[in-house]
Design a protein around this motif. Structure first.
Motif, PDB file in Angstrom:
ATOM      1  N   LEU A  22      -4.576  13.734   1.172  1.00  0.00           N
ATOM      2  CA  LEU A  22      -5.359  12.538   0.842  1.00  0.00           C
ATOM      3  C   LEU A  22      -4.454  11.338   1.090  1.00  0.00           C
ATOM      4  O   LEU A  22      -3.492  11.101   0.356  1.00  0.00           O
ATOM      5  N   LYS A  23      -4.726  10.609   2.161  1.00  0.00           N
ATOM      6  CA  LYS A  23      -3.862   9.501   2.553  1.00  0.00           C
ATOM      7  C   LYS A  23      -4.375   8.197   1.954  1.00  0.00           C
ATOM      8  O   LYS A  23      -5.495   7.777   2.233  1.00  0.00           O
ATOM      9  N   VAL A  24      -3.536   7.597   1.126  1.00  0.00           N
ATOM     10  CA  VAL A  24      -3.865   6.340   0.455  1.00  0.00           C
ATOM     11  C   VAL A  24      -2.905   5.266   0.954  1.00  0.00           C
ATOM     12  O   VAL A  24      -1.683   5.403   0.806  1.00  0.00           O
ATOM     13  N   ALA A  25      -3.437   4.219   1.559  1.00  0.00           N
ATOM     14  CA  ALA A  25      -2.597   3.124   2.057  1.00  0.00           C
ATOM     15  C   ALA A  25      -2.511   2.023   1.019  1.00  0.00           C
ATOM     16  O   ALA A  25      -3.530   1.575   0.494  1.00  0.00           O
ATOM     17  N   LEU A  26      -1.293   1.609   0.709  1.00  0.00           N
ATOM     18  CA  LEU A  26      -1.077   0.454  -0.158  1.00  0.00           C
ATOM     19  C   LEU A  26      -0.646  -0.728   0.708  1.00  0.00           C
ATOM     20  O   LEU A  26       0.425  -0.709   1.308  1.00  0.00           O
ATOM     21  N   ILE A  27      -1.513  -1.734   0.791  1.00  0.00           N
ATOM     22  CA  ILE A  27      -1.206  -2.962   1.518  1.00  0.00           C
ATOM     23  C   ILE A  27      -0.779  -3.984   0.456  1.00  0.00           C
ATOM     24  O   ILE A  27      -1.542  -4.263  -0.476  1.00  0.00           O
ATOM     25  N   TYR A  28       0.432  -4.537   0.593  1.00  0.00           N
ATOM     26  CA  TYR A  28       0.915  -5.424  -0.475  1.00  0.00           C
ATOM     27  C   TYR A  28       1.981  -6.372   0.052  1.00  0.00           C
ATOM     28  O   TYR A  28       2.588  -6.141   1.089  1.00  0.00           O
ATOM     29  N   GLY A  29       2.183  -7.453  -0.697  1.00  0.00           N
ATOM     30  CA  GLY A  29       3.162  -8.458  -0.305  1.00  0.00           C
ATOM     31  C   GLY A  29       4.549  -8.099  -0.800  1.00  0.00           C
ATOM     32  O   GLY A  29       5.120  -8.797  -1.640  1.00  0.00           O
ATOM     33  N   LYS A  30       5.101  -7.013  -0.239  1.00  0.00           N
ATOM     34  CA  LYS A  30       6.394  -6.501  -0.714  1.00  0.00           C
ATOM     35  C   LYS A  30       7.516  -7.518  -0.535  1.00  0.00           C
ATOM     36  O   LYS A  30       8.465  -7.563  -1.304  1.00  0.00           O
ATOM     37  N   THR A  58      -1.986  15.966  -6.693  1.00  0.00           N
ATOM     38  CA  THR A  58      -3.066  16.488  -5.856  1.00  0.00           C
ATOM     39  C   THR A  58      -4.400  16.185  -6.522  1.00  0.00           C
ATOM     40  O   THR A  58      -4.498  16.124  -7.757  1.00  0.00           O
ATOM     41  N   VAL A  59      -5.426  16.008  -5.688  1.00  0.00           N
ATOM     42  CA  VAL A  59      -6.780  15.801  -6.195  1.00  0.00           C
ATOM     43  C   VAL A  59      -7.745  16.537  -5.276  1.00  0.00           C
ATOM     44  O   VAL A  59      -7.620  16.455  -4.049  1.00  0.00           O
ATOM     45  N   ASP A  60      -8.650  17.285  -5.867  1.00  0.00           N
ATOM     46  CA  ASP A  60      -9.626  18.073  -5.118  1.00  0.00           C
ATOM     47  C   ASP A  60      -8.924  18.954  -4.071  1.00  0.00           C
ATOM     48  O   ASP A  60      -9.385  19.098  -2.946  1.00  0.00           O
ATOM     49  N   GLY A  61      -7.774  19.510  -4.464  1.00  0.00           N
ATOM     50  CA  GLY A  61      -7.034  20.398  -3.576  1.00  0.00           C
ATOM     51  C   GLY A  61      -6.233  19.710  -2.490  1.00  0.00           C
ATOM     52  O   GLY A  61      -5.658  20.374  -1.620  1.00  0.00           O
ATOM     53  N   ARG A  62      -6.163  18.401  -2.525  1.00  0.00           N
ATOM     54  CA  ARG A  62      -5.472  17.658  -1.472  1.00  0.00           C
ATOM     55  C   ARG A  62      -4.251  16.932  -2.035  1.00  0.00           C
ATOM     56  O   ARG A  62      -4.330  16.275  -3.074  1.00  0.00           O
ATOM     57  N   ILE A  64      -1.717  14.021  -2.458  1.00  0.00           N
ATOM     58  CA  ILE A  64      -1.786  12.565  -2.296  1.00  0.00           C
ATOM     59  C   ILE A  64      -0.541  12.072  -1.567  1.00  0.00           C
ATOM     60  O   ILE A  64       0.590  12.323  -1.991  1.00  0.00           O
ATOM     61  N   VAL A  65      -0.762  11.392  -0.463  1.00  0.00           N
ATOM     62  CA  VAL A  65       0.328  10.772   0.295  1.00  0.00           C
ATOM     63  C   VAL A  65       0.090   9.260   0.295  1.00  0.00           C
ATOM     64  O   VAL A  65      -0.978   8.789   0.701  1.00  0.00           O
ATOM     65  N   ILE A  66       1.080   8.510  -0.174  1.00  0.00           N
ATOM     66  CA  ILE A  66       0.958   7.049  -0.235  1.00  0.00           C
ATOM     67  C   ILE A  66       1.665   6.433   0.966  1.00  0.00           C
ATOM     68  O   ILE A  66       2.853   6.685   1.204  1.00  0.00           O
ATOM     69  N   ILE A  67       0.925   5.652   1.732  1.00  0.00           N
ATOM     70  CA  ILE A  67       1.470   4.944   2.895  1.00  0.00           C
ATOM     71  C   ILE A  67       1.588   3.469   2.508  1.00  0.00           C
ATOM     72  O   ILE A  67       0.588   2.845   2.151  1.00  0.00           O
ATOM     73  N   THR A  68       2.794   2.909   2.553  1.00  0.00           N
ATOM     74  CA  THR A  68       2.975   1.509   2.138  1.00  0.00           C
ATOM     75  C   THR A  68       3.129   0.610   3.360  1.00  0.00           C
ATOM     76  O   THR A  68       3.812   0.966   4.325  1.00  0.00           O
ATOM     77  N   LYS A  69       2.507  -0.571   3.281  1.00  0.00           N
ATOM     78  CA  LYS A  69       2.587  -1.546   4.370  1.00  0.00           C
ATOM     79  C   LYS A  69       2.751  -2.948   3.780  1.00  0.00           C
ATOM     80  O   LYS A  69       1.916  -3.385   2.993  1.00  0.00           O
ATOM     81  N   ASP A  70       3.807  -3.608   4.181  1.00  0.00           N
ATOM     82  CA  ASP A  70       4.124  -4.956   3.694  1.00  0.00           C
ATOM     83  C   ASP A  70       3.397  -5.988   4.547  1.00  0.00           C
ATOM     84  O   ASP A  70       3.616  -6.066   5.758  1.00  0.00           O
ATOM     85  N   ASP A  71       2.535  -6.789   3.908  1.00  0.00           N
ATOM     86  CA  ASP A  71       1.842  -7.849   4.662  1.00  0.00           C
ATOM     87  C   ASP A  71       2.441  -9.231   4.418  1.00  0.00           C
ATOM     88  O   ASP A  71       1.933 -10.230   4.923  1.00  0.00           O
ATOM     89  N   ALA A  91      -5.647   6.669   7.098  1.00  0.00           N
ATOM     90  CA  ALA A  91      -5.837   6.470   5.655  1.00  0.00           C
ATOM     91  C   ALA A  91      -7.297   6.718   5.267  1.00  0.00           C
ATOM     92  O   ALA A  91      -8.217   6.244   5.928  1.00  0.00           O
ATOM     93  N   ASP A  92      -7.483   7.479   4.201  1.00  0.00           N
ATOM     94  CA  ASP A  92      -8.827   7.748   3.687  1.00  0.00           C
ATOM     95  C   ASP A  92      -9.333   6.589   2.841  1.00  0.00           C
ATOM     96  O   ASP A  92     -10.512   6.254   2.852  1.00  0.00           O
ATOM     97  N   ILE A  93      -8.413   6.001   2.088  1.00  0.00           N
ATOM     98  CA  ILE A  93      -8.722   4.891   1.173  1.00  0.00           C
ATOM     99  C   ILE A  93      -7.544   3.927   1.239  1.00  0.00           C
ATOM    100  O   ILE A  93      -6.387   4.357   1.339  1.00  0.00           O
ATOM    101  N   ALA A  94      -7.819   2.645   1.178  1.00  0.00           N
ATOM    102  CA  ALA A  94      -6.738   1.654   1.105  1.00  0.00           C
ATOM    103  C   ALA A  94      -6.841   0.897  -0.211  1.00  0.00           C
ATOM    104  O   ALA A  94      -7.928   0.742  -0.780  1.00  0.00           O
TER     105      ALA A  94
END
Length: 391
Positions: A22-30, A58-62, A64-71, A91-94
């Protein structure tokens, strides 16, 4: 045929056991002006996933992988980072971002890619208002929630208020919502001042606000809405508003900013979060674990990142899928736990309805920041948060 069925069944079982991450992207002002907020969001997000999954990540058998991106809190960079997360990283969800201006730039990217974006912590009303689309959900509070709670905290008949805000979406949306809410309390709005986000000298704006208030009868208050550096409260306090009988007020903020509040004992306002106020098992865990790991209590945006993680886990668990339409169906009206207690995504605009807290500033010499002492919890049903989209 029978042997083929057995092979197919084994392959299905193997597939279920090795479900895609489950790929979750975090877009943030790092980096940039809101990096303090961004750091807290990331810490909160990681701790929230840990808590919501009981440490399994893990959630629903998947997994969780967090992908971080500095904007860097820049709209163009944010758009590019989000597009890259959806299209290149899968990414599945951002989740994001720190700046309201950057978040507004991200909304059409979610729509173009037909993917969920959970907005956290940007607060401009337009995000779940006129610029909103069906792919946008927000765990962060909006300007109306900030404004209505602060107006209820300080607004009464016989009170005159003037406002100071940054001249961009966050500040202007915040004052617009505050004005609307204040008008229902019987208080009067005397003046509005907007200054650039980079302002450090508030002398001219402060004097104009003093001039607008100084001859008014009754209680006089300057309400400040601000994000990032600049410290307008301290600068206004240095101008001695008390000589005109003027008080200062603002909402809550991160702990380093609350250091300036120590000069304002007794000041009242309303806040989204202060670690010592909510009493529930989720917040108890967050406060205890954060103190243990970082030798400090969790801060304003730590709670926000944590809430976004819990919303994500609740949504995927309910939908049993990351298919966007299934997620939307699961998330509309979804109730989920957070460090602030229950939140609920409103069906009409996907804004998370949530409690806010009326506080009074108290000074504890042992702490570097001012204590926000609770006056009362402003519950979901006590705040009439307007629906501002055009759905």
């Amino acid at each position: 045929m029978r042997s083929m069925s057995i092979v197919a069944a084994v392959m299905m079982m193997a597939g279920a056991a090795h479900a895609d991450d489950l790929k979750v992207a975090l877009i943030y002002g790092k980096t940039g002006p809101l990096e303090a907020y961004a750091k807290q969001t990331e810490i909160g997000l990681r701790m929230g996933f840990e808590y919501a999954t009981k440490g399994t990540m893990t959630v629903d058998g998947r997994k969780i992988v967090i992908i971080t991106k500095d904007d860097q809190s820049k709209p163009d960079l944010s758009k590019a980072a989000l597009a890259e997360a959806y299209q290149d990283d899968g990414a599945d969800i951002a989740i994001g971002t720190s700046s309201s201006a950057a978040a507004l730039a991200d909304l059409p990217v979610a729509e173009e890619n037909k993917k969920i974006l959970i907005v956290e912590p940007a607060v401009a009303d337009q995000i779940t208002g006129e610029k909103w689309n069906r792919y946008i959900f927000r765990t962060g509070r909006n300007s109306s929630q900030d404004a209505i709670s602060n107006a209820v905290a300080i607004g009464k008949p016989g009170v005159t208020v003037a406002t100071l805000a940054q001249d961009y979406a966050f500040g202007r949306d915040g004052v617009a919502a505050f004005k609307e809410a204040l008008s229902k309390t019987g208080a009067t709005l005397a003046a509005e001042e907007y200054v650039p986000t980079t302002t450090t000298d508030f002398t001219a704006a402060g004097q104009r606000l003093f001039d607008a208030l100084k001859d008014k009868p009754g209680k006089k208050i300057i309400w400040v809405i601000w994000a990032g550096a600049g410290d307008p409260l301290t600068k206004l306090q240095d101008m001695d508003p008390k000589r005109y009988g003027i008080e200062l007020s603002t909402g809550g903020n991160i702990l380093p900013a609350l250091a300036a509040y120590k000069r304002l004992p007794g000041m009242e306002g309303a806040t989204y979060y202060y670690y010592a106020i909510p009493k529930n098992p989720v917040n108890d865990w967050l406060v205890t674990e954060h103190q243990k790991r970082f030798n400090a209590p969790p801060d304003f945006f730590t709670a926000g990142g944590f809430s976004a993680a819990m919303a994500t886990v609740a949504a995927v668990s309910k939908a049993k899928s990351t298919d966007t339409d299934k997620l939307i169906a699961a998330m509309e009206g979804l109730e989920f736990d957070t460090p602030k207690g229950k939140m609920m995504f409103r069906k009409e605009d996907h804004q998370a309805l949530q409690s806010m807290y009326h506080f009074k500033v108290k000074v504890d010499p042992e702490l570097a920041w001012a204590v926000l002492e609770p006056v009362r919890e402003l519950k979901i049903e006590e705040m009439d948060i307007p629906i501002k989209n055009k759905r």
